[in-house]
Design a protein around this motif. Structure first.
Motif, PDB file in Angstrom:
ATOM      1  N   THR A  18      88.839  -0.642  26.318  1.00  0.00           N
ATOM      2  CA  THR A  18      90.172  -1.229  26.179  1.00  0.00           C
ATOM      3  C   THR A  18      91.080  -0.351  25.329  1.00  0.00           C
ATOM      4  O   THR A  18      92.282  -0.588  25.245  1.00  0.00           O
ATOM      5  CB  THR A  18      90.086  -2.621  25.537  1.00  0.00           C
ATOM      6  OG1 THR A  18      89.413  -2.515  24.268  1.00  0.00           O
ATOM      7  CG2 THR A  18      89.315  -3.584  26.438  1.00  0.00           C
ATOM      8  N   MET A  19      90.477   0.657  24.699  1.00  0.00           N
ATOM      9  CA  MET A  19      91.202   1.646  23.898  1.00  0.00           C
ATOM     10  C   MET A  19      90.643   3.017  24.238  1.00  0.00           C
ATOM     11  O   MET A  19      89.437   3.157  24.459  1.00  0.00           O
ATOM     12  CB  MET A  19      91.028   1.369  22.400  1.00  0.00           C
ATOM     13  CG  MET A  19      91.604   0.040  21.942  1.00  0.00           C
ATOM     14  SD  MET A  19      91.159  -0.322  20.218  1.00  0.00           S
ATOM     15  CE  MET A  19      89.471  -0.898  20.431  1.00  0.00           C
ATOM     16  N   LEU A  20      91.514   4.010  24.251  1.00  0.00           N
ATOM     17  CA  LEU A  20      91.108   5.376  24.557  1.00  0.00           C
ATOM     18  C   LEU A  20      91.513   6.279  23.398  1.00  0.00           C
ATOM     19  O   LEU A  20      92.685   6.307  23.009  1.00  0.00           O
ATOM     20  CB  LEU A  20      91.778   5.862  25.842  1.00  0.00           C
ATOM     21  CG  LEU A  20      91.489   5.033  27.101  1.00  0.00           C
ATOM     22  CD1 LEU A  20      92.419   5.464  28.236  1.00  0.00           C
ATOM     23  CD2 LEU A  20      90.028   5.160  27.515  1.00  0.00           C
ATOM     24  N   ALA A  21      90.553   6.997  22.859  1.00  0.00           N
ATOM     25  CA  ALA A  21      90.829   7.947  21.782  1.00  0.00           C
ATOM     26  C   ALA A  21      90.959   9.344  22.374  1.00  0.00           C
ATOM     27  O   ALA A  21      90.083   9.786  23.117  1.00  0.00           O
ATOM     28  CB  ALA A  21      89.698   7.921  20.760  1.00  0.00           C
ATOM     29  N   ILE A  22      92.058  10.039  22.035  1.00  0.00           N
ATOM     30  CA  ILE A  22      92.288  11.380  22.562  1.00  0.00           C
ATOM     31  C   ILE A  22      92.705  12.311  21.418  1.00  0.00           C
ATOM     32  O   ILE A  22      93.810  12.880  21.425  1.00  0.00           O
ATOM     33  CB  ILE A  22      93.332  11.380  23.697  1.00  0.00           C
ATOM     34  CG1 ILE A  22      93.119  10.197  24.658  1.00  0.00           C
ATOM     35  CG2 ILE A  22      93.264  12.701  24.468  1.00  0.00           C
ATOM     36  CD1 ILE A  22      94.125  10.111  25.792  1.00  0.00           C
ATOM     37  N   PRO A  23      91.881  12.476  20.385  1.00  0.00           N
ATOM     38  CA  PRO A  23      92.211  13.410  19.307  1.00  0.00           C
ATOM     39  C   PRO A  23      92.379  14.809  19.871  1.00  0.00           C
ATOM     40  O   PRO A  23      91.608  15.243  20.730  1.00  0.00           O
ATOM     41  CB  PRO A  23      91.008  13.317  18.369  1.00  0.00           C
ATOM     42  CG  PRO A  23      89.884  12.818  19.244  1.00  0.00           C
ATOM     43  CD  PRO A  23      90.525  11.907  20.234  1.00  0.00           C
ATOM     44  N   SER A  24      93.394  15.537  19.377  1.00  0.00           N
ATOM     45  CA  SER A  24      93.793  16.760  20.075  1.00  0.00           C
ATOM     46  C   SER A  24      94.249  17.875  19.153  1.00  0.00           C
ATOM     47  O   SER A  24      94.563  17.661  17.974  1.00  0.00           O
ATOM     48  CB  SER A  24      94.940  16.441  21.056  1.00  0.00           C
ATOM     49  OG  SER A  24      94.542  15.503  22.027  1.00  0.00           O
TER      50      SER A  24
END
Length: 293
Positions: free
Chosen positions: A178-184
């Motif tokens: 339900t949540m997407l983490a996209i550290p970049s």
């Protein structure tokens, strides 16, 4: 049985990581403390939190295997000290004398590692401005998509260049995220063109919150990253966005918005498997004519 909180506060840590791990971890620790003071329940740091270095020999001198990595140990202590979830976007972790993992860690408020994720897609590209990246020369790609439970929902873990592969995000959403983490650590050039629209697209396509802590500015190694850490809701609305300077970006997350967005556009329920047909060897009208012979 207690119900999950109706909202929580997410803190994104924007950094400008240099070539010295100890200095980078000191900066991250200070910003995590700021996020905690602002009420954060979950804090995310960017890709390559511990070190960014184009000098391969020096990089491998400075990084360690997971069991002996002081950066990871420090983040585990910080999570326990502050009583919050600390999501280390990624660390350079030594696997072999000349090979590393670009690995993210989700750490619970007791300081325990509850999930690990090795970046799947490697950024190998030559940009128009002369910049060249060959991530696969240094890092071994992962091959497993990872999700993890948080008190407020299910988190899908990804890293930076993964953003450009939408099938990964649909798979995570279909697996319950339900949540997407996209550290970049997006380059400035590609970030200016695509960062915001791709983050919003991933949120809209999956009906998920997107949480993306970023590197920003001109780094000690000469690289320039885009910054603009961002939180997007499941309808594609930007809830918070940073600039290029290091700091903390806060947003209040309302998990109920996921089911609301998905009920309005239930595309996750409507997906169908299909095959791609081979192109005809000759134009279709020629086959029809020959059929009369």
């Amino acid at each position: 049985m207690t119900s999950a909180p109706s909202t929580f506060k997410a803190g994104l840590i924007q950094m400008r990581t240099g070539i010295t791990p100890a200095a980078n971890i000191e900066t991250a620790a200070r910003l995590i403390a700021e996020a905690k003071a602002a009420g954060a329940d979950y804090v995310q740091t960017p890709e390559m939190t511990n070190v960014m270095d184009v000098n391969r020999e020096r990089l491998f001198q400075n990084i360690r295997e997971e069991d002996s990595d002081p950066s990871l140990a420090a983040f585990r202590e910080l999570a326990k000290k502050h009583g919050i979830y600390v999501h280390v976007g990624s660390l350079a972790i030594k696997l072999l004398p000349d090979r590393a993992a670009n690995r993210g860690f989700l750490i619970d408020p007791q300081g325990e590692i509850v999930a690990r994720y090795d970046k799947i897609h490697m950024f190998d590209v030559d940009l128009a401005n002369g910049e060249s990246y060959r991530e696969s020369h240094t890092y071994r790609p992962g091959d497993i998509a990872i999700t993890a439970d948080l008190p407020w929902g299910h988190l899908g873990l990804t890293i930076c260049y993964d953003l450009r592969f939408p099938a990964l995000y649909r798979a995570l959403a279909e697996a319950g995220a339900t949540m997407l983490a996209i550290p970049s650590a997006f380059t400035r050039q590609t970030g200016e063109a695509h960062w915001n629209v791709l983050m919003r697209a991933r949120a809209i396509e999956t009906g998920c919150f997107v949480l993306a802590a970023a590197q920003g500015g001109k780094h000690e190694n000469g690289r320039e990253t885009f910054g603009h850490s961002i939180v997007v809701d499941p309808w594609g609305r930007v809830l918070a966005e940073g600039g290029t300077e290091p700091g903390v970006i806060m947003a209040e997350i309302e998990p109920a918005l996921v089911s609301d967005a998905r009920s309005r556009v239930p595309s996750l329920d409507h997906g169908r498997r299909f095959e791609v047909a081979e192109p005809l060897a000759e134009p279709a009208h020629l086959h029809l004519v020959r059929g009369k012979e």
